[in-house]
Design an enzyme around this catalytic site. Structure first.
Site, short mmCIF file in Angstrom:
data_model
loop_
_atom_site.label_atom_id
_atom_site.label_comp_id
_atom_site.label_asym_id
_atom_site.label_seq_id
_atom_site.Cartn_x
_atom_site.Cartn_y
_atom_site.Cartn_z
N TYR A 65 50.14 45.23 53.77
CA TYR A 65 49.73 43.94 53.22
C TYR A 65 48.22 43.85 53.21
CZ TYR A 65 49.01 38.93 52.67
OH TYR A 65 48.59 37.71 52.22
N GLU A 108 45.62 38.82 46.59
CA GLU A 108 46.69 39.23 47.50
C GLU A 108 47.46 40.40 46.90
OE1 GLU A 108 49.98 36.96 50.18
OE2 GLU A 108 50.11 36.62 48.02
#
Length: 422
Positions: A144, A232
């Site tokens: 992530y 993101e």
């Protein structure tokens, strides 16, 4: 591939009361395929892919972009996370499918023009106008990565985790010790040391460390030069050929930068937004749609919040946050009424104006003209106070309209709630 949000880690929420909350962020949101194309321009590794808006375009992409591929990833494009676990109203399960090349056209045709419902889309779902066809990568490690703006450090903050592919909230709950945060000095920019901290925190298994550091620096460059509020990637992945690849992309941009990011803001897809909010933005009104039954028109954000709180206190639920501001014109008031009455859930409208810069007679004239243009089928409660209040009340009285007047905010909220249940 599940898109996460930074919810618990960063962000700014506009909390109202009870079960209805709405996050008010100054941002433009773009589709995954648009984000991937933008990242590619900055030298960031992304999967080879192309978007298609019709079955014929899907055929063209398969022929021209993927002539020799055996498997294709078909991703529905909506501005909401959780697509992979979503369900189409047609019954099709999943908004992301990995299929054989010869099956890609068929699955894409079942997605295009259909409504996809996910955890983040709301029960009404969002229409799929495009699909993103991508090469199937052999991913060996999923992580992530995100960059956001952090109030505490007054600058960009990189958040990374050696685990990925699921929401950051779940990761924070299951693997809190694996999440690293690297604040970046906005004046110095990202340094090799900063990027190295991120790469080390990702705990890469095979990708070249120096090349990965350069990828992190390029992501930061995009974040700054494009005026992002959020970048993101979930997952940021290592591939079988030892590359670091952005396998998914979510980018938001600061609305205040629209004047210098014209190409990016031209990507805005208003079909994915609440049509009431789109109409409000065109009229330069501050509007947020909620799910209640009492439409609110107020001047000033603080008074609007107080109005919604008191409606809730009296047992009602606001249908919106609507701040007409201190310099609204009569025409804007008319547009505000059109937006409020376009919501079928609205059973009553509460107008609460404290005249300062915004004059009560202007609001009153707007209400009267709105009544002439809009078929008002719901009760309207009006509370006026402040500049030119006597003129405003006289305009309303002489209009012949059936209005419910109130002396103060508490009285107005109580009357609006009673009117909404009749």
């Amino acid at each position: 591939m599940v898109r996460g949000s930074l919810g618990k880690l960063a962000g700014r929420a506009l909390s109202v009361a009870g079960r209805w909350q709405h996050q008010q962020l100054r941002r433009l949101n773009i589709h995954e395929y648009q984000g991937a194309e933008l990242m590619g321009k900055y030298g960031i590794n992304v999967p080879r892919g192309a978007a298609a808006g019709s079955v014929q375009e899907v055929k063209d992409v398969l022929k021209n972009v993927f002539p020799n591929e055996k498997e294709i990833v078909v991703k529905s494009q909506i501005l909401a996370g959780g697509r992979g676990l979503g369900t189409f109203k047609s019954g099709l399960k999943g908004g992301v499918h990995i299929v054989k090349a010869e099956e890609a056209e068929g699955i894409a045709s079942k997605m295009l023009g259909q409504i996809l419902v996910t955890k983040q889309s709301g029960p009404e779902g969002k229409i799929v106008s495009k699909v993103y066809l991508c090469e199937k990568l052999s991913l060996t490690n999923e992580m992530y990565f995100a960059i956001t703006l952090d109030r505490k450090t007054a600058g960009p903050l990189i958040i990374a985790c050696s685990k990925g592919g699921t929401s950051i909230e779940d990761l924070a709950e299951k693997y809190p010790d694996m999440i690293i945060k690297v604040p970046i000095d906005v004046f110095k920019g990202i340094t090799d040391e900063d990027a190295a901290k991120v790469v080390d925190g990702l705990a890469l298994k095979a990708a070249d460390r120096q090349s990965s550091i350069e990828q992190i620096k390029k992501l930061y460059e995009l974040f700054c030069k494009c005026d992002c509020t959020l970048l993101e990637i979930n997952p940021l992945a290592e591939t079988a050929d030892n590359k670091l690849v952005a396998a998914d992309a979510k980018l938001n941009f600061d609305d205040n930068a629209a004047f210098r990011q014209k190409e990016i803001f031209a990507l805005r897809d208003t079909t994915q937004e609440d049509p009431r909010e789109v109409a409000a933005a065109k009229a330069d009104l501050n509007y947020i749609g909620l799910d209640g039954e009492i439409g609110c028109m107020v001047n000033g954000a603080g008074l609007a919040m107080a109005t919604m709180d008191i409606i809730k206190l009296h047992g009602g639920t606001p249908a919106n946050f609507l701040d007409v501001g201190g310099s609204a014109s009569e025409g804007q008031v008319v547009e505000a009424f059109k937006i409020l009455t376009s919501d079928d859930r609205v059973k009553a409208i509460l107008v609460n104006i404290f005249g300062g810069i915004m004059k009560c007679d202007v609001i009153a004239s707007g209400i009267v003209n709105a009544a002439k243009q809009v078929d008002l089928k719901v009760p309207v409660v009006v509370r006026l106070e402040g500049t030119n209040v006597d003129q405003g009340k006289r305009i309303l009285k002489e209009s012949g309209m059936t209005l419910i007047t109130a002396e103060d905010l508490d009285d107005a909220a109580e009357k609006a709630v009673k009117a909404s249940v009749k």
